[in-house]
Design a protein around this motif. Structure first.
Motif, mmCIF file in Angstrom:
data_model
loop_
_atom_site.group_PDB
_atom_site.id
_atom_site.type_symbol
_atom_site.label_atom_id
_atom_site.label_comp_id
_atom_site.label_asym_id
_atom_site.label_seq_id
_atom_site.Cartn_x
_atom_site.Cartn_y
_atom_site.Cartn_z
ATOM 1 N N GLU A 48 0.963 8.666 11.057
ATOM 2 C CA GLU A 48 0.715 7.274 10.697
ATOM 3 C C GLU A 48 1.005 7.021 9.217
ATOM 4 O O GLU A 48 1.505 5.947 8.848
ATOM 5 C CB GLU A 48 -0.726 6.889 11.034
ATOM 6 C CG GLU A 48 -1.003 6.772 12.527
ATOM 7 C CD GLU A 48 -0.335 5.556 13.160
ATOM 8 O OE1 GLU A 48 0.321 4.766 12.442
ATOM 9 O OE2 GLU A 48 -0.458 5.384 14.390
ATOM 10 N N ALA A 49 0.717 7.980 8.366
ATOM 11 C CA ALA A 49 1.013 7.814 6.943
ATOM 12 C C ALA A 49 2.518 7.734 6.710
ATOM 13 O O ALA A 49 2.990 6.906 5.914
ATOM 14 C CB ALA A 49 0.412 8.971 6.139
ATOM 15 N N ARG A 52 10.026 4.865 -5.988
ATOM 16 C CA ARG A 52 8.928 4.127 -5.363
ATOM 17 C C ARG A 52 7.964 5.117 -4.725
ATOM 18 O O ARG A 52 8.380 6.139 -4.170
ATOM 19 C CB ARG A 52 9.493 3.195 -4.294
ATOM 20 C CG ARG A 52 8.474 2.507 -3.388
ATOM 21 C CD ARG A 52 9.208 1.629 -2.376
ATOM 22 N NE ARG A 52 8.327 0.899 -1.483
ATOM 23 C CZ ARG A 52 7.966 1.317 -0.272
ATOM 24 N NH1 ARG A 52 8.416 2.486 0.193
ATOM 25 N NH2 ARG A 52 7.173 0.585 0.481
ATOM 26 N N ALA A 53 6.669 4.804 -4.802
ATOM 27 C CA ALA A 53 5.652 5.578 -4.104
ATOM 28 C C ALA A 53 4.778 4.601 -3.335
ATOM 29 O O ALA A 53 3.981 3.866 -3.932
ATOM 30 C CB ALA A 53 4.810 6.391 -5.090
ATOM 31 N N ALA A 54 4.955 4.561 -2.017
ATOM 32 C CA ALA A 54 4.128 3.696 -1.182
ATOM 33 C C ALA A 54 2.726 4.271 -1.111
ATOM 34 O O ALA A 54 2.556 5.483 -0.924
ATOM 35 C CB ALA A 54 4.735 3.580 0.207
ATOM 36 N N LEU A 55 1.719 3.444 -1.248
ATOM 37 C CA LEU A 55 0.329 3.877 -1.218
ATOM 38 C C LEU A 55 -0.260 3.515 0.139
ATOM 39 O O LEU A 55 -0.402 2.328 0.470
ATOM 40 C CB LEU A 55 -0.455 3.201 -2.341
ATOM 41 C CG LEU A 55 0.074 3.467 -3.754
ATOM 42 C CD1 LEU A 55 -0.704 2.660 -4.783
ATOM 43 C CD2 LEU A 55 0.025 4.955 -4.092
ATOM 44 N N VAL A 56 -0.584 4.539 0.932
ATOM 45 C CA VAL A 56 -0.995 4.302 2.313
ATOM 46 C C VAL A 56 -2.298 5.029 2.622
ATOM 47 O O VAL A 56 -2.631 6.052 2.022
ATOM 48 C CB VAL A 56 0.099 4.758 3.303
ATOM 49 C CG1 VAL A 56 1.426 4.084 2.988
ATOM 50 C CG2 VAL A 56 0.273 6.271 3.286
ATOM 51 N N GLU A 57 -3.020 4.493 3.593
ATOM 52 C CA GLU A 57 -4.231 5.150 4.070
ATOM 53 C C GLU A 57 -3.862 6.468 4.731
ATOM 54 O O GLU A 57 -2.918 6.543 5.512
ATOM 55 C CB GLU A 57 -4.960 4.248 5.063
ATOM 56 C CG GLU A 57 -6.207 4.865 5.658
ATOM 57 C CD GLU A 57 -6.847 3.991 6.721
ATOM 58 O OE1 GLU A 57 -7.761 4.488 7.416
ATOM 59 O OE2 GLU A 57 -6.440 2.826 6.862
#
Length: 302
Positions: free
Chosen positions: A36-37, A214-219
């Motif tokens: 999911e991440a 870019r660094a996507a910040l995800v749960e």
């Protein structure tokens, strides 16, 4: 397409159990939470949940956003085959051929052999890398980096597109929509135009873009993961340490933003990138590849 997702009670029970056993932080990320991440870090424009698979679609731009990924797929052969056939049928309704992303660290174990037996070609072999983040030990951001956090910044996107454009109809709009789908850290380095080998702009913003990331910040379970992607360097400025500078800046700001784990994906055979990330402390977390129906047109990865 508007298919109804069908899920057996045993699948629902397994998912419920995985949610109730969430890891304490992103450092222990695995299984359902890892998948999911990865999906959230490169969020597709459309997601359909089909028999334990996430069917991702984004106008055909990038395989990562146009493939089926096993999230909680059935492990018994008959149910797995039925799920694959259903996905094939759904895509055939719109004239598309199926593509599956197969992660070796996340089952079902028989998925790859089942697809191979159905004539699917293997392509896009990549390695998944991870790095636990500790803000006290993370290198400082580059002093000249332009840093944005949160929503997609239009100036950053213009710079990123200039360094890493994509082919295909509506590619620009699609990439914009994919990148806008997840809050992120965005880093940009510009040239100051001096041409002296160390000509990185001091933050005035007037120079041409030479590197982005870019660094996507995800749960990620009970923690936050930083999914690094869109790291690109001007071909004329490679081997100057710009990729490392962007990556270190992304990691530093992501840690400040609360991320405790960084993940990224590198195509196997990309030795310079692998060496860069190994030098930053990343280590292999697993690998994946795609299985595409024979004769399907090529789709670039992200």
């Amino acid at each position: 397409m508007s298919p109804r997702s069908r899920r057996t009670s045993s699948q629902a029970d397994r998912r419920s159990a995985r949610h109730s056993a969430r890891p304490a932080s992103g450092r222990a990320l695995g299984g359902y939470h890892l998948v999911e991440a990865l999906i959230a870090g490169w969020r597709p424009l459309q997601r359909l949940d089909v028999d334990g698979f996430a069917l991702l679609r984004s106008r055909g731009i990038t395989r990562r956003a146009n493939s089926a990924v096993a999230v909680d797929a059935p492990s018994d052969e008959a149910s797995l085959l039925a799920a694959v056939e259903r996905i094939e049928g759904l895509l055939a309704m719109t004239g598309e051929q199926a593509c599956f992303r197969v992660l070796d660290a996340h089952g079902p174990e028989t998925l790859d052999s089942l697809l191979a037996a159905r004539g699917y070609d293997a392509t896009g072999h990549s390695t998944l890398l991870e790095l636990p983040l500790d803000r006290a030990r993370t290198a400082a951001p580059h002093p000249s980096a332009e840093i944005r956090t949160g929503a997609l910044d239009e100036d950053w996107f213009e710079a990123a597109w200039s360094l890493a454009p994509r082919d295909g109809d509506d590619a620009r709009a699609t990439m914009h929509d994919i990148l806008a789908g997840t809050p992120s850290v965005q880093v940009l380095l510009r040239s100051n135009g001096n041409g002296n080998g160390d000509d990185v702009d001091d933050g005035g913003g007037g120079g041409a873009p030479v590197a982005v990331g870019r660094a996507a910040l995800v749960e990620a379970g009970r923690g936050t993961a930083a999914i690094l992607n869109m790291i690109a360097v001007d071909p004329q400025r490679r081997r100057e340490g710009l990729g490392r500078a962007v990556s270190q800046t992304l990691l530093a700001i992501a840690a400040v933003q609360g991320a405790d784990l960084a993940l990224l994906e590198v195509e196997q055979g990309n030795a310079p990138a692998a060496a860069l990330y190994q030098g930053l402390g990343f280590h292999p977390r697993g690998s994946y590849h795609y299985r595409k129906q024979a004769g399907a047109p090529p789709t670039p990865d992200s």
